[in-house]
Scaffold this motif. Structure first.
Motif, mmCIF file in Angstrom:
data_model
loop_
_atom_site.group_PDB
_atom_site.id
_atom_site.type_symbol
_atom_site.label_atom_id
_atom_site.label_comp_id
_atom_site.label_asym_id
_atom_site.label_seq_id
_atom_site.Cartn_x
_atom_site.Cartn_y
_atom_site.Cartn_z
ATOM 1 N N LEU A 55 38.811 46.721 40.783
ATOM 2 C CA LEU A 55 38.329 45.377 40.487
ATOM 3 C C LEU A 55 38.423 45.212 38.972
ATOM 4 N N ASP A 56 39.327 44.348 38.516
ATOM 5 C CA ASP A 56 39.609 44.213 37.086
ATOM 6 C C ASP A 56 39.870 45.585 36.458
ATOM 7 N N GLY A 57 40.593 46.420 37.173
ATOM 8 C CA GLY A 57 40.998 47.726 36.655
ATOM 9 C C GLY A 57 39.994 48.830 36.855
ATOM 10 N N ALA B 154 36.350 50.750 42.495
ATOM 11 C CA ALA B 154 35.177 50.318 43.253
ATOM 12 C C ALA B 154 35.326 50.782 44.686
ATOM 13 N N ARG B 155 34.195 51.136 45.319
ATOM 14 C CA ARG B 155 34.194 51.478 46.736
ATOM 15 C C ARG B 155 34.172 50.159 47.513
ATOM 16 N N ALA C 186 34.979 38.138 44.663
ATOM 17 C CA ALA C 186 35.728 36.882 44.731
ATOM 18 C C ALA C 186 36.331 36.474 43.397
ATOM 19 N N LYS C 187 35.689 36.879 42.309
ATOM 20 C CA LYS C 187 36.198 36.440 41.003
ATOM 21 C C LYS C 187 37.089 37.491 40.337
ATOM 22 N N ALA C 188 37.177 38.667 40.923
ATOM 23 C CA ALA C 188 37.874 39.770 40.256
ATOM 24 C C ALA C 188 39.363 39.784 40.590
ATOM 25 N N ASN C 189 40.132 40.420 39.709
ATOM 26 C CA ASN C 189 41.495 40.781 40.072
ATOM 27 C C ASN C 189 41.418 42.051 40.904
ATOM 28 N N ILE C 190 41.809 41.929 42.164
ATOM 29 C CA ILE C 190 41.709 43.073 43.080
ATOM 30 C C ILE C 190 43.069 43.753 43.158
ATOM 31 N N GLY D 268 43.156 56.054 47.984
ATOM 32 C CA GLY D 268 41.984 56.111 47.116
ATOM 33 C C GLY D 268 42.211 57.021 45.930
ATOM 34 N N MET D 269 42.906 58.134 46.166
ATOM 35 C CA MET D 269 43.200 59.076 45.082
ATOM 36 C C MET D 269 44.093 58.415 44.031
#
Lengths: 736, 159
Positions: free
Chosen positions: B52-54, B57-58, B68-72, B105-106
């Motif tokens: 999330l914005d770099g 995050a789990r 909703a507002k983040a760059n995913i 994930g890794m």
């Protein structure tokens, strides 16, 4: 007087007999569903019975090439096998062997695996059997196909086949220089030829593709997220299912109120026999509907970890399957009576969970009466049989497809999620996906058996072992016979009543039996005041096991440094399923808090001719890391039919910080057939660590897991310590 | 149900979901972005890691409304013009997987680490990634892959 069939014994360890569900499907509904006349009578034949005599019972393996491989007009080769890829890298290693024998480039091969409609029947992917059985099977078919292609070219050219050579996916005339590609020869037609078993195979010394470090065939798909695991399968109009789990094992339903859930829009509730579940268009709604079901249960009083080992010994006395002593030679009582030094010790292992990172998952779809299920399983044909039995449908109306899955380690032999998804799909008329939660996987799968092992031994003062007696209660017979040369010996596996559902696990009971044996060997070495390696070698003839011990010891510089209270060195080894392993371990003990850390592991491995050294190293190193869990801290805690630690926060598994420095020494025996290597690499670590701890501290740890568990959350830590069946001094553990 | 426009891998995706539904479930079950994996749903295994914005995050513990507002960034978004990112390439080169289920994930966690610390020590890698579980036990190869990626001439970061 070995009255037992070892294959039967082993297969019995892989068979999980209990059926999770019975459905109240009456005959009239069947006839409506399937038009009648299709009911088949399924006899519940155990897997081992189908296998006994190696005839595969009604499952005769096809002898025609076309069942195993096809060559398209463009030269693409498709290979069909019922074995499945679960991370052990056989999609790559089997393709290498086919490419080798067929004389085609590696990347022209596609492996079609674990699809019950398209691949020949297979018992399942377990027991390290893929490399020793499927390898030669596919090599034989590929070599026969190559011979057939040469003969086809000879007929086209009216030439002597002996003057033609097959290489690089084409047949070439050595004198004429003319050539035809395999695709031009087959024009995509099936290779119809019955193959006898005595086809000449390319010896490992001549291998050019097999035996090399070919990278994982679809590695790119795993780093981009393109690979679809079973839980990733999506079907049009698919629904999501959730199953209502009982409050405990062996619970009976007292009451069920589904009113609220049934009123939720788009929700289907199914209560059939002992199956209660919901389905909805999305996972959130299905979860809400599940929590809206109100059930009350009666959970009977049931055993806990406490007194587990005493109960094994007690219940073993009334087991009808107890086959009596095995591996008997000489007279143990006589030899023991005259031995200068005698030791009698008990060892235990706890139940542990496989905890594959991808839990059980399935997507089921009924179309025109035929059921198709995508699921993660090591036994797609076994799951097909379970579905046939659950829904009373004939074999041609079930297809199980196993996409390469998020592993199993022996934990996915069964088809629970497949049956659950299929039952919901039948009720909704739509495809349904079921993915078990982590808690479901920790609770409703099955466990590696716990066990009590008793070993008695006698030795002369010069270090010659004269008597050996080994009894395993409940955990299993794998690798129960000592590989050491002892004139008077007896081993016996005693089946017992298990309070938990138990089944296969990587290396089966070889881990437990080897832990007990190699810990005991260390105890006896100290008792006769010999170096542990020297003592083993004195009593060991098997040249393959000697060779791995020597290789590991050389790499580790065994004996160069003496153990101190802060630093201990341990060695252990063993063999099972054609794999030979020896492990040297260095542990460190923090003088301030007495915590143990595993710092350095050297493991030597030999399993015949190496098919892929890179994949092999990955397996052997992975087994060491996974083995740290069972050795040091993994333990399922249970009481009254409930699992008390069904979360990763409570059930610790090895992490990055647990991985020591690992060095693998591979011995490539090109003169010996290749054996499987996915399992036995796990059996050396635990006893080597225990022996290193003794060397440093003088404390002998005879119970797995060996660490006292202050690494677990406080509320479970107290249970761990009080519930060991035998007393064990307490040492904490810290990450590397 | 609420309507969201999620910025996933540079694309704007419209989705309706309960505000409290996990980002993981929205990605996997509503947007068919199945590269992000379910391992425990409890934030204990990191198979579901997204950026999330770099920042890692789990996604199993992140309500969709919070993203909703983040760059995913998901694992599907790391490849650029059919070229693997340096971390992806390093995982392939080191063979840093067995079953591959933890790999998404890794890779994302390692991508975030290298963005923060371009040349991490082995200890820094282990500390940063200690929450990511690999049940096949390929940790040493994953450490080697992160080290390899850190030496890659190409820029290691994702977004």
């Amino acid at each position: 007087m070995n009255l037992r069939d070892p294959l039967r014994d082993e297969l019995a360890q892989h068979t999980i007999d209990d059926k999770p569900y019975w459905f109240r499907l009456d005959r009239r509904n069947f006839l409506k569903l399937f038009g009648g006349g299709l009911l088949v009578c399924l006899t519940d034949v155990p897997t081992w019975a189908q296998e006994s005599g190696r005839t595969f019972g009604s499952h005769e393996l096809p002898k025609d090439i076309a069942a195993w491989l096809s060559i398209a007009a463009d030269g693409r080769v498709t290979v069909f096998t019922g074995k499945v890829e679960v991370g052990q890298n056989i999609r790559t290693s089997l393709a290498q062997q086919v490419a080798e024998e067929l004389r085609v480039p590696f990347d022209s091969i596609t492996m079609l695996m674990g699809d019950t409609d398209l691949t020949p029947w297979d018992m399942g992917t377990f027991g390290s059997r893929t490399t020793p059985t499927m390898g030669p099977q596919l090599r034989t078919m590929a070599a026969a196909a190559r011979q057939m292609l040469v003969e086809m070219a000879a007929r086209r050219w009216n030439a002597d086949p002996a003057t033609l050579t097959a290489a690089d996916a084409k047949v070439t005339g050595s004198q004429t220089g003319q050539s035809l590609t395999y695709g031009e020869l087959t024009r995509g037609e099936k290779l119809m030829k019955t193959v006898s078993t005595n086809v000449a195979l390319t010896p490992a010394t001549d291998w050019k593709i097999a035996g090399t470090a070919v990278p994982k065939v679809n590695g790119r798909d795993f780093v981009t997220g393109k690979h679809q695991f079973p839980s990733d399968i999506v079907r049009p109009d698919m629904m999501f299912g959730k199953v209502l789990r009982p409050e405990g094992f062996n619970a009976t339903l007292i009451s069920l109120d589904t009113t609220k859930a049934e009123k939720m829009p788009g929700v289907t509730v199914v209560h059939d026999g002992n199956f209660i579940a919901v389905a909805a268009a999305n996972l959130s709604t299905a979860e809400h509907a599940l929590s809206a079901l109100h059930a009350t249960w009666n959970v009977p009083t049931q055993p806990s970890n406490k007194d587990l080992f005493a109960s094994f010994k007690q219940s073993s006395k009334t087991q009808p399957e107890d086959g009596g002593p095995e591996h008997v030679s000489g007279s143990v009582p006589q030899a023991m009576a005259t031995a200068a030094i005698q030791l009698h010790r008990q060892y235990t292992v706890q139940y542990i969970a496989h905890a594959p990172l991808e839990p059980r998952a399935a997507v089921a779809e009924w179309a025109n009466g035929k059921l198709t299920v995508w699921t993660g399983t090591q036994r797609p044909f076994g799951v097909r049989d379970e579905l046939m039995a659950a829904f009373h449908i004939p074999v041609e109306q079930v297809r199980v497809i196993q996409p390469d899955m998020g592993s199993g380690y022996g934990g996915k032999h069964t088809g629970e999620a497949a049956i659950e998804a299929a039952r919901l799909a039948k009720a909704t008329g739509k495809p349904v996906k079921i993915v078990w939660t982590r808690e479901e996987e920790f609770t409703w799968a099955y466990f590696r058996p716990a066990g009590l092992i008793e070993i008695g031994s006698g030795a002369n003062r010069d270090g010659t072992l004269v008597a050996w007696e080994h009894h395993n209660y409940n955990s299993g017979p794998a690798a129960i016979a000592t590989p050491y040369s002892v004139a008077n010996q007896l081993s016996q596996f005693h089946p017992a009543n298990s309070p938990l559902r138990q089944g296969s696990y990587r290396a089966l009971a070889a881990t437990a039996n080897n832990f007990a044996r190699e810990s005991h060997m260390d105890e006896m070495a100290h008792a006769v005041e010999m170096d542990p390696l020297e003592f083993r070698m004195k009593n060991l003839i098997d040249p393959r096991l000697r060779a791995v011990f020597q290789a590991a010891a050389d790499k580790f510089n065994w004996g160069q440094s003496k153990s101190t209270p802060q630093r201990g060195f341990g060695i252990a080894g063993g063999n099972d399923k054609g794999g030979y392993v020896a492990t040297c371990v260095e542990i460190e003990i923090n003088p301030a808090d007495k915590k143990i850390g595993i710092r350095h592991v050297v493991q030597a491995w030999e399993s015949g001719a190496i098919v892929n050294p890179d994949g092999l190293r990955n397996q052997v190193a992975g087994a060491i890391v996974q083995g740290i869990g069972g050795a040091m801290f993994e333990s399922i805690q249970f009481a009254n039919g409930r699992i008390l630690n069904p979360h990763f926060a409570q059930y610790r598994v090895p992490r990055f910080s647990d991985a020591p420095q690992i060095e693998i020494v591979l011995i490539d025996r090109k003169d010996l057939p290749s054996a499987g290597a996915g399992e036995s690499g796990i059996i050396g670590l635990a006893p080597a660590v225990g022996n290193a701890i003794f060397a440093a501290t003088g404390i002998r740890l005879r119970n797995m897991p060996m660490a006292s568990l202050d690494i677990a959350p406080k509320e479970t830590a107290s249970m761990f310590q009080s519930d060991h069946g035998t007393t064990q001094e307490s040492l904490a553990y810290e990450s590397a | 149900m609420s309507d969201f426009v999620l910025k996933v891998n540079g694309a704007h995706l419209h989705v309706s979901a309960p505000a409290e539904e996990s980002l993981l479930s929205v990605l996997r079950d509503r947007l068919n972005l199945t590269g992000t994996k379910y391992g425990c749903g409890e934030g204990q295994c990191a198979a579901c890691t997204v950026l999330l914005d770099g920042e890692p995050a789990r996604s199993c513990l992140t309500p969709v409304s919070a993203a909703a507002k983040a760059n995913i960034t998901t694992v599907e978004g790391l490849e650029q013009d059919a070229k693997l990112s340096p971390v992806q390439q390093a995982f392939v080169d080191e063979g840093a997987f067995q079953c591959g289920y933890c790999t998404s994930g890794m890779v994302l966690c390692a991508t975030a680490l290298l963005r923060e610390t371009p040349h991490p020590t082995q200890e820094q890698i282990v500390t940063y990634m200690d929450g990511n579980l690999c049940r096949c036990g390929t940790y040493p190869r994953i450490v080697a892959a992160v080290q390899r990626a850190s030496q890659s001439p190409a820029k290691a970061g994702g977004q």
